[in-house]
Motif scaffolding. Structure first.
Motif, PDB file in Angstrom:
ATOM      1  N   TYR A 429      41.038  44.954  29.574  1.00  0.00           N
ATOM      2  CA  TYR A 429      41.885  45.317  30.718  1.00  0.00           C
ATOM      3  C   TYR A 429      41.169  45.008  32.034  1.00  0.00           C
ATOM      4  O   TYR A 429      41.759  44.472  32.975  1.00  0.00           O
ATOM      5  N   ASP A 433      42.272  42.644  35.110  1.00  0.00           N
ATOM      6  CA  ASP A 433      42.388  43.188  36.470  1.00  0.00           C
ATOM      7  C   ASP A 433      41.655  42.279  37.464  1.00  0.00           C
ATOM      8  O   ASP A 433      42.149  42.011  38.561  1.00  0.00           O
ATOM      9  N   MET A 461      48.248  51.072  36.315  1.00  0.00           N
ATOM     10  CA  MET A 461      47.568  51.269  35.022  1.00  0.00           C
ATOM     11  C   MET A 461      48.411  52.097  34.057  1.00  0.00           C
ATOM     12  O   MET A 461      47.920  52.566  33.037  1.00  0.00           O
TER      13      MET A 461
END
Length: 489
Positions: A429, A433, A461
Motif C-alpha cells: 500500500y 501511495d 485509506m
C-alpha cells in the motif's frame, strides 16, 4: 528560500528520481546541464497532463482544432517573428566563478529575499527599479542595480561582475548534406510560429470561421544559460499552446475570457487556489497590448506556469510581409477582409508537471498512541494518475495470485495497472501511495468464496468490499476524464 521550503523542494527532486518520474539526462556520463529525462511514471503522468489539456482545449471547443507542426522551419520564419534579431536575454558573468547569469533573475532573487525577510518596501522599490531598467533596455542600469544591492555570485560569493550584454537563446544548426551548400536553420524556440504559418491552411481546409483557435503540443529549444530549479528552466522543453484568432477590436474581451478560463483549468486539478495568482506584465512585448502570467507558489516562490497574451495582428502581419503571401481572412458577417488579432494561451508542460508534483506530494503522520507511523503520498487527481489501480493478492499462495492475474487481465484492457505480490500488504500500500496510485484492489481468501475484492482508497485509506465483476465500471467512474472536464463546462 527557508530551510523548510528548501528541504521540501529537495524532497520533490529526490522523490521524482527514486520512483521513476524524472532522471538527469545522460546520468551515467554525469548528466547534461538543464536537460532531463522522464522515467516510466513521469512519461505516463506527462501524457495524462497532455491529454487533459488536449481534451479541454480541442474536444470541448467546437471552434478549436489541433495541429502538429515540424520542429524545423524555414529560417525566414524566425526573421519575421523577430527571434533572429530580438530573442535575447541580459546576461552577466562573474569573473571569479566563470559562471553566467541572467541579470534580471539575479535581481528577482534579491527581491524574493527582501520579501521573505519582511523588507517589503525594499522589495517593492527594487522591483520598480528592475521594471524601469527592463522597459528602457538599459543594460548599464541593470549592472548598477546589481552593484548597489550587493548582489553576489551564488558560486564564488564575490561581486566581480562583467558588463551586462545580450545573448541570443536560439540553437542553430546546418541543414544539407554538403558543408558548402548547407543552410543554417534553427531548433524552434517556441511552437507558436508553426501555428501562424499554417493559419490559412487550417482556416481553408477546416472551413473555420472567426473566432477560432489552433492548438498544438510540441517540443521547443532554448539555450538557457542558467540551469536551476530542476525542470523549471530547461534547454529542451515542451509547450502546450493555443492561438485564438479574433476580429480586431474584440481582442481584449477574449483576452479576459481566456485569462479566467485558463485559471479555472488549473484549479480543476485540485490545487489550493491561494497558491495561484495573476501577474500582469510590467513590460509588454512590442507586439502585445495585454499580457498576464498565471503563477504558482513553488517552494522557491511564485513563478509563471502559463502566459495569456493579446498579440494583436503582429505575427500574421509579419509573415505576410516576409512571405509576400496574404494572411487575410474574409469576414462574411461584416463583408470585410482583415488580418485577425490573436489571443495566445501558452503553458509549459514541464512546469505544469512540477506544479502537480509540488501540489500532490504530502507526508502524513499516521501515528497512534500505540505505534509511530507515517506515509509519503502523491495525491494526484485520479484522472491524471500514472497508475490507475494496483492489483494485490494477499499472499503468494493458495491460488490468490492466479485469481489476481485473472482480474488484472480483464482490467488492463482499459486501465494502466500494476501487479505486486512482494512483501506484506501494508508495505505494498505504501509503495502505491508513493507513486500516486488512487486505488488498490486486494484479492484475499474471501475472493475465492464469493468473488468479491477490497478496494482501498488512497486519500482516505478507507476500504470497501465490491464484486470483482463490477471493478471495470467502478474504476472507470472513479478515474474518468469527465470528473475533470465537467468542472470546465
Amino acid at each position: 528560500m527557508s530551510k523548510q521550503t528548501d528541504d521540501f523542494f529537495k524532497n520533490i527532486i529526490s522523490h521524482a528520481k527514486e520512483y521513476g518520474f524524472v532522471f538527469p539526462s545522460s546520468e551515467i556520463y554525469d548528466g547534461l546541464s538543464a536537460v532531463y529525462d522522464y522515467g516510466q511514471l513521469g512519461s505516463e503522468l506527462k501524457n495524462n497532463l497532455k491529454t487533459y489539456w488536449w481534451k479541454s482545449m480541442v474536444q470541448l471547443n467546437e471552434n478549436i482544432v489541433g495541429i502538429d507542426a515540424a520542429i524545423f522551419m524555414h529560417p525566414t520564419t524566425w526573421k519575421a517573428s523577430g527571434h533572429v534579431d530580438g530573442f535575447n536575454d541580459p546576461m552577466i558573468d562573474n569573473k571569479d566563478s566563470k559562471k553566467r547569469y541572467r541579470a534580471d533573475q539575479l535581481i528577482e532573487d534579491k527581491i524574493d529575499r527582501y520579501a521573505k525577510d519582511g523588507k517589503t518596501d525594499k522589495a517593492e522599490q527594487l522591483q520598480k527599479e528592475l521594471d524601469d531598467a527592463l522597459n528602457a533596455d538599459d543594460l548599464a542600469r541593470l549592472k548598477a542595480i546589481i552593484e548597489e544591492h550587493n548582489i553576489v555570485c551564488p558560486i564564488s560569493g564575490t561581486k566581480n561582475w562583467t558588463e551586462v550584454r545580450q545573448f541570443n537563446l536560439m540553437f542553430a544548426t546546418q541543414m544539407g548534406a554538403m558543408a558548402d551548400g548547407a543552410e543554417q536553420v534553427y531548433l524552434r524556440p517556441e511552437t507558436a510560429q508553426g501555428i501562424f504559418v499554417n493559419f490559412l491552411n487550417v482556416q481553408k481546409t477546416g472551413r473555420m470561421k472567426i473566432p477560432f483557435g489552433i492548438a498544438q503540443i510540441g517540443k521547443a529549444f532554448r539555450n538557457e544559460v542558467i540551469a536551476r530549479q530542476f525542470i523549471m528552466r530547461m534547454r529542451e522543453f515542451e509547450q502546450m499552446e493555443m492561438q485564438f484568432f479574433v476580429r480586431p477590436g474584440s481582442e481584449l474581451e477574449w483576452y479576459t475570457r481566456w485569462k479566467e478560463t485558463r485559471l479555472k483549468w488549473h484549479l480543476a486539478l485540485g490545487a489550493d487556489p491561494a497558491k495561484y495568482r495573476y501577474h500582469d506584465h510590467a513590460k509588454l512585448a512590442h507586439y502585445a497590448n495585454a499580457a498576464v502570467d498565471i503563477e504558482y507558489e513553488f517552494p522557491f516562490g511564485f513563478k509563471e506556469v502559463e502566459g495569456i497574451h493579446s498579440r494583436t495582428d503582429f505575427d500574421l502581419k509579419q509573415h505576410q510581409e516576409y512571405s509576400k503571401k496574404k494572411m487575410q481572412y474574409f469576414d462574411p458577417e461584416i463583408n470585410q477582409n482583415y488580418i485577425p488579432y490573436v489571443i495566445e494561451t501558452s503553458i509549459g508542460l514541464d512546469r505544469l508537471f512540477l506544479t502537480v508534483l509540488a501540489n500532490s506530494l504530502v507526508q502524513e503522520d499516521l501515528s497512534t498512541p500505540e505505534k509511530q507511523d507515517s506515509r509519503v503520498v502523491l495525491k494526484f487527481h485520479p484522472a491524471i494518475a500514472p497508475v490507475k489501480a494496483a492489483v494485490l493478492p494477499l499472499t503468494k499462495k493458495d491460488g490468490l495470485p492466479d485469481k489476481a492475474r485473472e482480474i488484472m487481465a480483464k482490467l488492463k484492457l482499459d486501465f494502466n495497472l500494476q501487479y505486486d505480490e512482494k512483501d506484506a500488504i501494508g508495505k505494498r500500500y505504501r509503495r502505491q501511495d508513493a507513486i500516486g496510485t488512487p486505488f488498490c484492489i486486494t484479492v484475499d481468501y474471501q475472493t475465492l468464496d464469493d468473488d468479491t475484492v477490497t478496494i482501498r482508497h488512497r486519500d482516505s485509506m478507507e476500504q470497501e468490499r465490491v464484486p470483482a465483476a463490477e471493478l471495470g465500471r467502478i474504476i472507470a467512474d472513479l478515474v474518468s476524464w469527465n470528473n475533470l472536464l465537467e468542472k470546465l463546462i
